[in-house]
Write an enzyme that holds these catalytic residues in place. Structure first.
Site, mmCIF file in Angstrom:
data_model
loop_
_atom_site.group_PDB
_atom_site.id
_atom_site.type_symbol
_atom_site.label_atom_id
_atom_site.label_comp_id
_atom_site.label_asym_id
_atom_site.label_seq_id
_atom_site.Cartn_x
_atom_site.Cartn_y
_atom_site.Cartn_z
ATOM 1 N N TYR A 158 43.707 48.014 41.374
ATOM 2 C CA TYR A 158 43.614 49.081 41.964
ATOM 3 C C TYR A 158 44.335 50.414 41.223
ATOM 4 C CZ TYR A 158 41.482 46.797 45.991
ATOM 5 O OH TYR A 158 40.672 45.759 46.627
ATOM 6 N N LYS A 189 39.408 41.713 41.147
ATOM 7 C CA LYS A 189 38.686 42.516 42.198
ATOM 8 C C LYS A 189 39.122 44.119 42.128
ATOM 9 C CE LYS A 189 39.330 43.371 47.116
ATOM 10 N NZ LYS A 189 40.330 42.534 48.426
HETATM 11 O O1 LIG Z 1 41.824 50.723 49.593
HETATM 12 P P1 LIG Z 1 42.587 50.639 50.883
HETATM 13 O O2 LIG Z 1 42.368 51.753 51.944
HETATM 14 O O3 LIG Z 1 43.987 50.496 50.480
HETATM 15 O O4 LIG Z 1 42.167 49.277 51.415
HETATM 16 C C1 LIG Z 1 42.786 48.036 50.904
HETATM 17 C C2 LIG Z 1 41.939 47.157 51.569
HETATM 18 O O5 LIG Z 1 40.580 47.016 50.836
HETATM 19 C C3 LIG Z 1 40.470 45.613 50.428
HETATM 20 O O6 LIG Z 1 40.884 45.441 49.019
HETATM 21 C C4 LIG Z 1 38.931 45.158 50.835
HETATM 22 O O7 LIG Z 1 38.700 45.286 52.075
HETATM 23 P P2 LIG Z 1 37.518 46.427 52.134
HETATM 24 O O8 LIG Z 1 36.373 45.509 51.999
HETATM 25 O O9 LIG Z 1 37.693 46.477 53.817
HETATM 26 O O10 LIG Z 1 37.937 47.866 51.342
HETATM 27 C C5 LIG Z 1 41.385 44.900 51.336
HETATM 28 O O11 LIG Z 1 41.896 43.478 50.671
HETATM 29 C C6 LIG Z 1 42.437 45.654 51.660
HETATM 30 O O12 LIG Z 1 43.325 45.595 52.596
#
Ligand SMILES: O=P(O)(O)OC[C@H]1O[C@](O)(COP(=O)(O)O)[C@@H](O)[C@@H]1O
EC number: 4.1.2.13
Length: 278
Positions: A158, A189
């Protein structure tokens, strides 16, 4: 021999465990670490009990689910022997001071994941964060330990930090996917980039490693989410790791069945969405 040299069987373990998650290189993973990441705000009144949600998701036949250690401990009777288990070893709350929102803290070990029966472990790296160095060090520890035990590692790659203006910019998402490949992820992911053309570049940048889309915020209409999943598959992606678009759906089981049809049967969104009418 160092503790981390691994055994001659480690690679077999990684492949065997990955095969429980990826079927023909495709997977639908139910991401469910929101209880910590977002807290109660993510859950509608009638969905505070995790087991209520997990029962529906498991019944609908999802391939795998990603849980935190404590939630896996509390719900194993729901999922044991039915879906693959990915234990996420990092996390953060949404109520910590803003200046530490770009840090995912360590909250478990590969050994604990093994004790829970995990088929894989997961960890988030916020690429570009002020705390990137800390998360890389922790990622290294997890990767080394997981390799020793023949355990695949999913990296939630991320891009996120004070210097990153748009975390969904294709160039930035591509960078995160490449960084995940460079640092030894077995499964990646990351964010959806908005269309199949740019997501295809993310997949290519990941060097052929399986890439799943992170579900993201709930779309206005279910078919919009299914269109995004369809584009990810068309772009060469391996599927999706989704939370909110499933557990906030009016029809949790129908949504899982619809996503499974797109990912595993290449169903068109307008076909798959019919699962929500059943
Ligand atoms: O981007 P954010 O708001 O930090 O969300 C993190 C959430 O998104 C995820 O990566 C994927 O979940 P979602 O499909 O709800 O986006 C979760 O594992 C994690 O809790």
């Amino acid at each position: 021999m160092s503790k981390y040299e691994g055994t001659s069987y480690s690679n077999v373990g990684i492949k065997v465990r990955l095969s429980r998650i990826l079927k023909n290189d495709r997977a639908v993973i139910f991401a469910f670490d929101h209880g910590l990441e977002h807290g109660p705000r993510d859950f509608m009144e009638d969905r505070y009990m995790a087991k209520t949600i997990l029962e529906k998701v498991v019944n609908a036949g999802v391939d795998a689910m990603m849980l935190l250690p404590g939630m896996a401990r509390l719900t194993y009777d729901i999922w044991k022997n039915k879906v693959a288990l990915i234990i996420k070893l990092t996390g953060k709350s949404d109520i910590r001071p803003q200046d530490k929102h770009y840090l995912q803290s360590s909250l478990g070990s590969v050994e604990q994941a093994i004790s829970l029966g995990a088929d894989a472990v997961a960890a988030t790296v916020y690429w570009g964060s002020d705390y990137e160095d800390e998360m890389i060090s922790h990622w290294y520890e997890i990767k080394e330990s997981a390799t020793y035990y023949g355990m695949p590692v999913l990296q939630l790659a991320y891009p996120r930090g004070s210097a990153i203006k748009n975390r969904y910019d294709p160039e930035i998402v591509m960078y995160g996917a490449r960084a995940a490949a460079e640092t030894g992820a077995d499964l990646i992911k990351t964010y959806y980039t908005g269309n199949k053309e740019t997501f295809a570049k993310v997949v290519e940048m990941a060097q052929g490693l399986p890439v799943v889309m992170s579900g993201g915020a709930v779309r206005d209409k279910p078919i919009e989410f299914l269109e995004d999943v369809y584009n990810v598959i068309q772009a060469g992606g391996s599927g999706v790791a989704v939370g909110r678009n499933v557990f906030r759906s009016n029809n949790i089981e129908g949504m899982v069945r619809a996503v499974m049809k797109v990912v595993h049967e290449n169903a068109l969104p307008e076909e798959a969405v019919k699962e929500l009418e059943k």
